[in-house]
Design a protein around this motif. Structure first.
Motif, PDB file in Angstrom:
ATOM      1  N   LYS A 299       0.705  -1.274   0.222  1.00 20.23           N
ATOM      2  CA  LYS A 299      -0.139  -0.017  -0.045  1.00 20.23           C
ATOM      3  C   LYS A 299       0.876   1.175  -0.035  1.00 20.23           C
ATOM      4  O   LYS A 299       0.525   2.334  -0.657  1.00 20.23           O
ATOM      5  CB  LYS A 299      -0.985   0.010   1.201  1.00 20.23           C
ATOM      6  CG  LYS A 299      -1.987   0.993   1.353  1.00 20.23           C
ATOM      7  CD  LYS A 299      -2.958   1.002   2.465  1.00 20.23           C
ATOM      8  CE  LYS A 299      -3.584  -0.499   2.505  1.00 20.23           C
ATOM      9  NZ  LYS A 299      -4.486  -0.762   3.666  1.00 20.23           N
ATOM     10  N   ASN A 300       1.806   1.142   0.783  1.00 21.22           N
ATOM     11  CA  ASN A 300       2.893   2.400   0.938  1.00 21.22           C
ATOM     12  C   ASN A 300       3.446   2.626  -0.425  1.00 21.22           C
ATOM     13  O   ASN A 300       4.015   3.896  -0.489  1.00 21.22           O
ATOM     14  CB  ASN A 300       4.015   2.452   1.996  1.00 21.22           C
ATOM     15  CG  ASN A 300       3.236   2.383   3.245  1.00 21.22           C
ATOM     16  OD1 ASN A 300       2.130   2.763   3.554  1.00 21.22           O
ATOM     17  ND2 ASN A 300       3.816   1.665   4.467  1.00 21.22           N
ATOM     18  N   GLU A 301       3.786   1.681  -1.228  1.00 20.74           N
ATOM     19  CA  GLU A 301       4.487   1.838  -2.563  1.00 20.74           C
ATOM     20  C   GLU A 301       3.474   1.964  -3.741  1.00 20.74           C
ATOM     21  O   GLU A 301       4.026   1.949  -4.836  1.00 20.74           O
ATOM     22  CB  GLU A 301       5.472   0.558  -2.789  1.00 20.74           C
ATOM     23  CG  GLU A 301       6.721   0.422  -1.747  1.00 20.74           C
ATOM     24  CD  GLU A 301       6.021  -0.282  -0.448  1.00 20.74           C
ATOM     25  OE1 GLU A 301       4.883  -0.941  -0.535  1.00 20.74           O
ATOM     26  OE2 GLU A 301       6.703  -0.529   0.465  1.00 20.74           O
ATOM     27  N   LYS A 302       2.231   1.923  -3.515  1.00 20.10           N
ATOM     28  CA  LYS A 302       0.998   1.894  -4.634  1.00 20.10           C
ATOM     29  C   LYS A 302       1.292   2.891  -5.493  1.00 20.10           C
ATOM     30  O   LYS A 302       1.242   2.540  -6.867  1.00 20.10           O
ATOM     31  CB  LYS A 302      -0.361   1.906  -3.962  1.00 20.10           C
ATOM     32  CG  LYS A 302      -1.463   1.831  -5.065  1.00 20.10           C
ATOM     33  CD  LYS A 302      -2.687   1.986  -4.216  1.00 20.10           C
ATOM     34  CE  LYS A 302      -3.852   1.442  -5.119  1.00 20.10           C
ATOM     35  NZ  LYS A 302      -4.112   2.695  -5.894  1.00 20.10           N
ATOM     36  N   ALA A 303       1.795   4.110  -5.234  1.00 18.93           N
ATOM     37  CA  ALA A 303       1.981   5.254  -5.984  1.00 18.93           C
ATOM     38  C   ALA A 303       3.018   5.001  -7.332  1.00 18.93           C
ATOM     39  O   ALA A 303       2.749   5.027  -8.272  1.00 18.93           O
ATOM     40  CB  ALA A 303       1.864   6.592  -5.693  1.00 18.93           C
ATOM     41  N   ALA A 304       4.014   4.731  -6.507  1.00 17.24           N
ATOM     42  CA  ALA A 304       5.414   4.570  -7.343  1.00 17.24           C
ATOM     43  C   ALA A 304       5.243   3.298  -8.117  1.00 17.24           C
ATOM     44  O   ALA A 304       5.522   3.029  -9.345  1.00 17.24           O
ATOM     45  CB  ALA A 304       6.498   4.358  -6.335  1.00 17.24           C
ATOM     46  N   VAL A 305       4.373   2.065  -7.761  1.00 19.53           N
ATOM     47  CA  VAL A 305       4.546   0.832  -8.355  1.00 19.53           C
ATOM     48  C   VAL A 305       3.447   0.941  -9.627  1.00 19.53           C
ATOM     49  O   VAL A 305       3.938   0.577 -10.673  1.00 19.53           O
ATOM     50  CB  VAL A 305       4.096  -0.309  -7.493  1.00 19.53           C
ATOM     51  CG1 VAL A 305       3.550  -1.606  -8.238  1.00 19.53           C
ATOM     52  CG2 VAL A 305       4.945  -0.814  -6.370  1.00 19.53           C
ATOM     53  N   GLU A 306       2.391   1.745  -9.409  1.00 18.94           N
ATOM     54  CA  GLU A 306       1.346   1.899 -10.532  1.00 18.94           C
ATOM     55  C   GLU A 306       2.153   2.814 -11.834  1.00 18.94           C
ATOM     56  O   GLU A 306       1.706   2.543 -12.639  1.00 18.94           O
ATOM     57  CB  GLU A 306       0.074   2.438  -9.945  1.00 18.94           C
ATOM     58  CG  GLU A 306      -0.688   1.445  -9.092  1.00 18.94           C
ATOM     59  CD  GLU A 306      -1.807   1.990  -8.310  1.00 18.94           C
ATOM     60  OE1 GLU A 306      -2.069   3.260  -8.643  1.00 18.94           O
ATOM     61  OE2 GLU A 306      -2.941   1.369  -8.045  1.00 18.94           O
ATOM     62  N   ALA A 307       2.909   3.590 -11.228  1.00 22.42           N
ATOM     63  CA  ALA A 307       3.432   4.558 -12.055  1.00 22.42           C
ATOM     64  C   ALA A 307       4.321   3.866 -13.068  1.00 22.42           C
ATOM     65  O   ALA A 307       4.626   3.997 -14.144  1.00 22.42           O
ATOM     66  CB  ALA A 307       4.178   5.684 -11.650  1.00 22.42           C
ATOM     67  N   GLU A 308       5.404   2.810 -12.455  1.00 20.45           N
ATOM     68  CA  GLU A 308       6.185   2.158 -13.278  1.00 20.45           C
ATOM     69  C   GLU A 308       5.402   1.088 -13.909  1.00 20.45           C
ATOM     70  O   GLU A 308       5.746   0.699 -14.956  1.00 20.45           O
ATOM     71  CB  GLU A 308       6.971   1.371 -12.244  1.00 20.45           C
ATOM     72  CG  GLU A 308       8.037   0.681 -12.951  1.00 20.45           C
ATOM     73  CD  GLU A 308       9.313   0.041 -12.209  1.00 20.45           C
ATOM     74  OE1 GLU A 308      10.164  -0.646 -12.703  1.00 20.45           O
ATOM     75  OE2 GLU A 308       9.306   0.426 -10.988  1.00 20.45           O
ATOM     76  N   ALA A 309       4.323   0.661 -13.436  1.00 16.04           N
ATOM     77  CA  ALA A 309       3.592  -0.350 -14.177  1.00 16.04           C
ATOM     78  C   ALA A 309       2.818   0.025 -15.564  1.00 16.04           C
ATOM     79  O   ALA A 309       2.647  -0.371 -16.631  1.00 16.04           O
ATOM     80  CB  ALA A 309       2.411  -0.890 -13.456  1.00 16.04           C
ATOM     81  N   ALA A 310       2.713   1.669 -15.455  1.00 16.11           N
ATOM     82  CA  ALA A 310       2.293   2.066 -16.550  1.00 16.11           C
ATOM     83  C   ALA A 310       3.154   2.452 -17.846  1.00 16.11           C
ATOM     84  O   ALA A 310       2.971   2.803 -19.055  1.00 16.11           O
ATOM     85  CB  ALA A 310       1.637   3.537 -16.515  1.00 16.11           C
ATOM     86  N   ARG A 311       4.482   2.214 -17.527  1.00 16.66           N
ATOM     87  CA  ARG A 311       5.582   2.530 -18.534  1.00 16.66           C
ATOM     88  C   ARG A 311       6.076   1.292 -19.119  1.00 16.66           C
ATOM     89  O   ARG A 311       6.063   0.133 -18.415  1.00 16.66           O
ATOM     90  CB  ARG A 311       7.078   2.897 -17.738  1.00 16.66           C
ATOM     91  CG  ARG A 311       6.642   4.294 -17.072  1.00 16.66           C
ATOM     92  CD  ARG A 311       8.153   4.847 -16.740  1.00 16.66           C
ATOM     93  NE  ARG A 311       9.169   3.964 -16.347  1.00 16.66           N
ATOM     94  CZ  ARG A 311       9.479   4.042 -15.029  1.00 16.66           C
ATOM     95  NH1 ARG A 311       8.878   4.563 -14.132  1.00 16.66           N
ATOM     96  NH2 ARG A 311      10.496   3.247 -14.752  1.00 16.66           N
TER      97      ARG A 311
END
Length: 594
Positions: A299-311
């Motif tokens: 949960k704490n890494e959600k923003a960074a993980v989702e941003a990387e998943a979009a690349r």
């Protein structure tokens, strides 16, 4: 003395030093004092023989650009040094100034060691408490006994790594922390390393060629150390670069210290969150080993993980697992960082095998790995071999360039019964994998043959198409002649209005009667539909617009062995015998009461 005996003796000695902290500290704080002191004592033991040469070099080259190089040379080529006249032993010669002298001694380490010591944040306030409670002298004195000599001549680098991990495990268990988060049993690591190097073409090269090894959740560096030892046994001239990333400050510091003392490049061990801040982004490695945490939410890494998943160049483009469990993110990290000729071994629990429906994140991750032919084998490990969990665990072996015989195929090995019971449990660890079992598992892997413990599948065997079966809202209005037609290609007869108000077009599906079927990839969907659905629902049709491909690996199903129930006559006799014994017991009981 054997390896195990040396480790046990030293670990017991250092563990006993913690008794001096009783009363001054709470048990959960003992590790915050003892671990950094053990690290410092290890550095002190390594540097003590060259102390006179270092002090002479410091005096000669102080305030010159040559100082750092001269000090390293004076240590005999080590990459760290200490310019204080003190050692652990000499600190005790001036008890009145022990605290300032000890601080000055620590500040005199080279910058790379000081950065490591800074990671032990609670230690420095504890130092003042130890002085206030009059126990600092007693504790340091315990470290200066001959039994606490941690020089590499007395305690090898491999043994020291074991000792650090054993201390972390004990301190964690002493106050119910998750020891297994930082500690993987050595026999499991040895199995993983042996599997990685089981193929003849896995031998590292001589000379200037370097072999790179990476652990994205490296803890104290146990996996890296065992891999290094294994490679050097096979080829002492192999050049190695060990890389890892660790979130926990203290275990990171222990790992870096271990690397420095062994002469490895400590800066290749990074501190930080692998999921949200990949410190090795874009780099690939020859070998990857890891035991990431199970069931840890991201949960704490959600923003960074989702941003990387979009690349497209990110690690997680294939899909994202449930927010409650990050282990498949580490699985994708291993895939992303693996060289085209590389091999990886990563531990997972059972959920990455089958969780998630077709089209879900976990299924898409499996699909990416399987359809690209990256999955080489999965080995089921015995239960109760880890310190913090008794659940089923598996080693996933990944390879981007499989040997010809293994291409397009996946081997499953059931090693769940290859263990021996421990004489004494350690947390949840009740079983060990003995050397003979490691040898047997590696033999099964290299033989690559069908057996009761080994099954071989084509990649497509794990795939299926999830189809959606529709049925009309009014079964009586359906045209049986067109029941098996595609919803997008309904014959004209079925489109004709048969009830007042109904318009021509697609048949109207009743959502309450909707169903799904998983059709194996190897089967023709229409043939499956005609055989498995139409005989029972002649008015049904497939909505192909909703079809999705999924992958799962039902490991236990493949190794399930049917045990027929015992014959009824045998059970009846057993029940009758039990009834007779019960009657006799009751009769004896009532006779005693009378």
């Amino acid at each position: 003395m054997s390896l195990a005996a040396t480790v046990a003796e030293k670990a017991n000695l250092i563990w006993a030093i913690a008794d001096k902290l009783t009363g001054a500290f709470k048990p959960h704080q003992y590790g915050e004092v003892i671990l950094p002191l053990t690290v410092i004592r290890r550095f002190d033991s390594v540097l003590e023989p060259t102390k006179p040469a270092v002090l002479a070099a410091f005096k000669e080259h102080e305030d010159t650009p040559l100082l750092d190089a001269a000090l390293r040379a004076a240590t005999g080529g080590l990459s760290f040094y200490n310019t204080s006249p003190f050692t652990f032993t000499r600190l005790l010669d001036a008890p009145a100034g022990l605290v300032p002298n000890f601080r000055a001694y620590c500040d005199a380490f080279s910058p790379n060691v000081r950065r490591i010591l800074d990671k032990f944040k609670p230690f420095w306030p504890h130092l003042a408490t130890m002085a206030e409670k009059d126990i600092l002298y007693l504790v340091l004195k315990e470290y200066t006994t001959s039994k606490a000599d941690l020089h590499p001549d007395k305690v090898s680098n491999l043994e020291m790594g074991y000792i650090f991990e054993e201390l972390i495990r004990r301190f964690s268990e002493a106050h119910n922390e998750d020891a297994g988060q930082h500690y993987t049993p050595r026999e499991v690591i040895e199995l993983m390393v042996n599997l990685l190097f089981a193929h003849d073409d896995a031998a590292p090269a001589d000379g200037n060629a370097t072999t790179t090894i990476y652990d994205p959740a490296c803890g104290t560096g146990g996996m890296l150390s065992v891999a290094e030892e294994h490679i050097h046994k096979r080829n002492s001239r192999a050049g190695l670069i060990l890389c890892g990333q660790e979130l926990n400050d203290e275990t990171f510091a222990v790992c870096q210290a271990d690397m420095l003392i062994k002469g490895n490049e400590a800066d290749f061990i990074k501190n930080g969150n692998t999921l949200s801040d990949d410190r090795f982004f874009g780099q690939t490695f020859d070998y990857i080993l890891s035991n990431p945490p199970f069931g840890r939410e991201w949960k704490n890494e959600k923003a960074a993980v989702e941003a990387e998943a979009a690349r497209a160049d990110g690690r997680f483009f294939a899909g994202l697992p449930s927010i409650s469990d990050s282990q498949m993110l580490f699985l994708q990290t291993a895939v992303a960082h693996l060289k085209p000729t590389g091999r990886a071994a990563i531990i997972q629990n059972g959920s990455p095998l089958f969780t998630g429906d077709a089209g879900s994140g976990p299924s898409e991750i499996r699909r990416h790995i399987l359809e690209n032919d990256y999955l080489d084998a999965i080995i089921a490990l015995p239960n109760d071999i880890f310190y913090n969990t008794g659940i089923a665990t598996y080693i996933w072996l990944l390879c981007k360039s499989k040997p010809a015989a293994r291409r397009g195929r996946v081997q499953l090995i059931n090693a769940a019964d290859l263990y021996e019971k421990r004489r004494k449990s350690l947390g949840n660890k009740r079983n060990d994998i003995p050397p003979a079992a490691i040898e047997e598992i590696c033999r099964l892997y290299t033989d690559f043959a069908e057996s009761p413990r080994s099954k071989i599948f084509d990649v497509a065997d794990f795939g299926y198409t999830k189809i959606t079966i529709e049925r009309p809202a009014d079964p009586a209005a359906a045209d049986p002649a067109s029941a098996s037609a595609d919803a997008d290609a309904t014959p004209a007869a079925a489109d004709a209005p048969k009830k007042r108000g109904r318009k021509p077009g697609k048949r109207k599906a009743d959502a309450a009667r909707r169903d799904t079927e998983n059709v194996p990839l190897r089967e023709n969907i229409e043939d499956y539909f005609a055989r498995e659905v139409l005989p029972f629902a002649p008015d049904a049709w497939i909505d192909h617009s909703k079809s999705k491909v999924g992958y799962e690996i039902p490991f236990t199903r493949y190794f399930y062995q049917y045990t027929p129930p015992r014959p009824a006559a045998e059970l009846a006799v057993e029940i009758h015998d039990l009834e007779l014994r019960l009657a006799d017991s009751l009769a004896a009981l009532f006779a005693e009461e009378r």
